[in-house]
Design a protein around this motif. Structure first.
Motif, short mmCIF file in Angstrom:
data_model
loop_
_atom_site.label_atom_id
_atom_site.label_comp_id
_atom_site.label_asym_id
_atom_site.label_seq_id
_atom_site.Cartn_x
_atom_site.Cartn_y
_atom_site.Cartn_z
N PRO A 61 2.51 -9.10 -2.11
CA PRO A 61 3.35 -8.04 -1.54
C PRO A 61 3.86 -7.09 -2.63
O PRO A 61 3.77 -7.37 -3.82
N LEU A 62 4.43 -5.98 -2.18
CA LEU A 62 4.99 -5.00 -3.11
C LEU A 62 6.38 -5.39 -3.59
O LEU A 62 6.90 -4.77 -4.52
N SER A 63 6.97 -6.42 -2.99
CA SER A 63 8.31 -6.85 -3.38
C SER A 63 8.41 -8.36 -3.28
O SER A 63 7.70 -8.99 -2.48
N ILE A 64 9.33 -8.94 -4.05
CA ILE A 64 9.54 -10.38 -3.95
C ILE A 64 10.28 -10.72 -2.66
O ILE A 64 10.22 -11.87 -2.20
N ASP A 65 10.96 -9.75 -2.06
CA ASP A 65 11.61 -10.00 -0.77
C ASP A 65 10.56 -10.40 0.27
O ASP A 65 10.73 -11.39 0.99
#
Length: 373
Positions: A244-248
């Motif tokens: 993904p583009l974020s760890i969230d």
């Protein structure tokens, strides 16, 4: 070579791995700085590990054993922050995403490690084309048979994982029309796809022994399956997620795997069958090609759904089995299904629609990955 013994682990514990892009801040192409990054980070105290990947413009981070999605997020955040600080010192950037939108595979350098050189000797140009980026989620299993049952139950939800994580619409400067083009590169490997249908470890051991006797494989690492058992960790490893583009988002995806696992253990909702795999490749393709807008054929009923609605139904089913932190993560995934922004592939396409320059899209993706700093 015999299959190593399955080491039991605490049921439903998690581990997360992320393969990441190293980028030049001059043109946001990939840059072979993995050796420099690893040297800088050698003595940095992080919860899991930071290791090289097959080409020198890649790096992989992993957590230790996590109890839930919040634990995974916290561990990833610490490692992400250390990675971004080291990158700043080298005047490079770090980003997620399943593919780099415009890198040229022939320009990549194989990382100087014996296994990667062996892969190059075997697979030729496919090794450099493997400059792609995935998230792997490990889920703990108390014994070997439980792991195989978990593996085949999770296989029904492979299209969910692909569509929710998809972040690889661009390859070699072109919009591929796929949400997850990364998995097309994985499918080029001869030992990719699905695991054999075995629900007892002795049957799986026999399969492994037969494969090893052919000389085709030497360890579990030689299987590039969508899901595979990881006996030395006592886990099942789900491997189809784009990074993904974020760890969230990475933590949300781990929460979904854990909630599915808890549902399986608590309710024993179905017994997997070999016939589950009749529509496996079709469902997988739909998720790769169309993302959340794909279709999904239920392997048990043969009923067709929109993939988005099937994910929504499943999230509602597993929500009661998630802990407080997991529920929050699942609610965020449910909101994603209804949002205009959609998955990360949609986000990347939207940014390109605004700026019409892929380097600027990559720059914004790098900012999104480092947003916690």
């Amino acid at each position: 070579m015999t299959l190593e013994a399955f080491q039991p682990s605490a049921a439903l514990t998690l581990g997360v791995e992320l393969e990441l892009q190293l980028l030049s801040t001059h043109d946001y192409d990939m840059t072979p700085y993995a050796p420099d990054m690893l040297a800088l980070l050698k003595n940095v105290n992080v919860p899991g590990a930071i290791v090289p990947e097959v080409t020198a413009s890649m790096i992989e981070i992993s957590t230790g054993i996590c109890q839930d999605a919040q634990d995974a997020w916290q561990q990833l955040a610490l490692t992400r922050d250390a990675l971004v600080k080291a990158a700043d010192r080298l005047n490079i950037a770090v980003a997620g995403g399943g593919t780099h939108p415009f890198q040229q595979w022939h320009q990549q350098r194989i990382y100087d490690k014996p296994r990667f050189k062996e892969l190059t000797a075997l697979y030729g140009y496919l090794t450099k084309q493997f400059t792609i980026f995935g998230q792997h989620v490990h889920i703990g299993c108390p014994d070997a048979d439980a792991a195989l049952l978990m593996l085949h139950r999770l296989s029904r939800y492979i299209p969910h994982f692909i569509a929710l994580s998809a972040s690889s619409p661009f390859v070699q400067g072109q919009d591929t029309a796929f949400d997850s083009a990364r998995l097309n590169s994985v499918f080029a490997f001869p030992l990719s796809g699905r695991a054999p249908f075995a629900l007892h470890w002795e049957d799986f051991e026999r399969y492994f022994d037969k494969m090893a006797a052919t000389g085709v494989i030497h360890s579990m690492k030689d299987f590039y399956w969508d899901i595979r058992p990881k006996p030395e960790f006592g886990t099942v490893e789900v491997r189809v997620f784009d990074t993904p583009l974020s760890i969230d988002r990475a933590a949300q995806l781990a929460a979904y795997v854990q909630a599915l696992g808890a549902w399986f253990l608590n309710d024993n909702p179905f017994e997997p069958q070999e016939d589950d795999y009749l529509v496996y490749t079709y469902n997988r393709f739909q998720a790769c090609r169309f993302g959340l807008d794909g279709s999904y054929v239920d392997p048990a009923s043969s009923e067709a759904f929109s993939l988005r609605s099937h994910i929504e139904q499943t999230l509602a089913q597993v929500m009661p089995h998630a802990g407080p932190e997991g529920k929050e993560a699942l609610q965020q995934l449910a909101q994603l299904l209804k949002s205009e922004e959609g998955n990360d592939a949609s986000w990347l396409r939207a940014r390109y629609g605004e700026v019409r320059q892929l380097p600027e899209v990559v720059r914004q993706a790098a900012l999104r990955f480092g947003a916690g700093l």
